[in-house]
Scaffold this motif. Sequence first.
Motif, short mmCIF file in Angstrom:
data_model
loop_
_atom_site.label_atom_id
_atom_site.label_comp_id
_atom_site.label_asym_id
_atom_site.label_seq_id
_atom_site.Cartn_x
_atom_site.Cartn_y
_atom_site.Cartn_z
N LEU A 258 11.63 2.40 -8.39
CA LEU A 258 11.01 2.10 -7.09
C LEU A 258 11.96 1.28 -6.23
O LEU A 258 12.15 1.53 -5.04
N VAL B 168 13.55 2.25 -2.68
CA VAL B 168 13.46 1.42 -1.46
C VAL B 168 14.86 1.21 -0.90
O VAL B 168 15.09 1.28 0.31
N ALA C 285 5.08 -5.01 3.11
CA ALA C 285 4.57 -5.24 1.76
C ALA C 285 4.95 -6.61 1.21
O ALA C 285 4.23 -7.16 0.38
N LEU D 287 1.21 1.63 -3.39
CA LEU D 287 2.56 2.09 -3.76
C LEU D 287 3.61 1.22 -3.08
O LEU D 287 4.60 0.80 -3.70
N LEU D 288 3.39 0.93 -1.79
CA LEU D 288 4.35 0.08 -1.06
C LEU D 288 4.37 -1.33 -1.65
O LEU D 288 5.44 -1.95 -1.77
N ALA D 289 3.19 -1.81 -2.02
CA ALA D 289 3.13 -3.15 -2.61
C ALA D 289 3.88 -3.18 -3.93
O ALA D 289 4.61 -4.14 -4.22
N ARG D 290 3.73 -2.09 -4.71
CA ARG D 290 4.46 -2.03 -5.98
C ARG D 290 5.96 -1.97 -5.75
O ARG D 290 6.75 -2.56 -6.48
N ALA D 291 6.33 -1.23 -4.71
CA ALA D 291 7.76 -1.12 -4.40
C ALA D 291 8.33 -2.48 -4.00
O ALA D 291 9.44 -2.84 -4.41
N ALA E 60 7.08 -5.32 -4.89
CA ALA E 60 7.05 -6.19 -6.08
C ALA E 60 8.15 -5.81 -7.07
O ALA E 60 8.52 -6.61 -7.92
#
Lengths: 208, 131
Positions: free
Chosen positions: A152, A156, A171, B16-20, B22
Motif C-alpha cells: 500500500l 501511495v 487520510a 482503504l485510504l486510511a489504511r494506505a 497508516a
Amino acid sequence: MLLPGDSGMGSWTAEGRVTDELEAMSDETLCRRIAARDDVAFDLLVARYQGRAYRLAWSLLRHAEDARDVSQDAFIRVWEAADRFRGDARFSTWFYRILVNLCLDHKRRGRWWTRVVARDADRDADALVERQPAPGPDPGDQVSKAQTMARLWEAVHRLSPQQRAAVVLYAQEHLSTAEIADVLRVAEATVRVHLHRAVAALRKELAP
Amino acid sequence: MSVPHRDDLAPEERDLLARAAAAAPAPPEPRWGEYRAELRARLDAQRSPAARLRRWWARPAPIALSFGLATALLLFALQPVERRPDFAAVDEAVLGARLGLLEHYRVVERLDLLEELDVIRQLDHLPSREG
C-alpha cells in the motif's frame, strides 16, 4: 511549561517560562503576533506544528533530511509572510499550503537528482517498513499484513505528487476535500478525482 | 475513518485510504530541540542585513535596475571616444588661414579705418558746429 519535544529553545520568555495567555492563544492569533515580530509566538507555533509539518513533508518527500529542511523552510516562510495571512481560512490550511507547495517544488526541482539517489532513500524507507513491529500471536498473518501495508505504501508512493498530497492530507491530516482544494489551489472536484484515482490505484495494487 | 466530507467516497474506499496512510512507516524522528535550534539559526541568518540585501537584490526591480545600470555603463564605455580638441593645433590652423592677411599687413593695419566708414560717409551731412 515545557514544550513538546524537550527543554530546548521554544516558547520560553526571558523570565524562563511561557505565559498561560500565550499557550491559550489560537494559531491564528499567534500568526498575527508573528506578523508583529513576536519571537515567542513564533516559537510556540513551531512547537505546535513541528511534528505535523515534518511528518507531512516526510510522507510527500520520503527523505528525512529533505523533510527536515523543507519543513523548516515552511516555518521561515510563515515568519516572512505572516502579515499576509488574511485570516479568512484556518492557519493550518494556510500553513499546509505553504508546506505542500514547498514539497512539490522540491520534488520538481530535484527530479533528475532524486532519480539518481532514490534507490538509497527507498532502501531506507523499505528498511523502516521492515522494522515495523509485528505484534500478535500469528507471525504468518502479521508478515502478510506487513507485506500488504508495504505494498500500500509503495502504491501511495507511485501516485502523482498531487494525488499523493491529496491522499496524505485526507487520510493522515484529516482535511476535508474543500480544505485540500484550498491547500493545493485546485477545484474541489479535482481533489475528488485525485482521491478516486488513488483508490483505484490502491485497489489494483491489492488485487490478487 | 469517521470524517464526514463531500468526497463521494464509499466507506470502504475511505477505509482503504486510511489504511494506505497508516501503512506509512514512522519517519525517523528528529531531536526537536536541535530542530528548533537549527530553525532559529536559519531564521537569524535570514534576518541578517547581508541576507536582506541579498534578497533585495534578488527581487525583479533591483535586477532590472542593475541590468539597466550595467547596460548604460557598457554603452558609455563603448561609445566612440570624442578626442578633446587640441587648442594649440586650432590656433595654428587659424593663424595658417590668416597668413594671406599677414602678407597684406599694411592694408590690414588700416582696416580699422573701415570701422569708421559709416561716419566718413555721413561727413557731408553732419550739422556744422557753427550753427
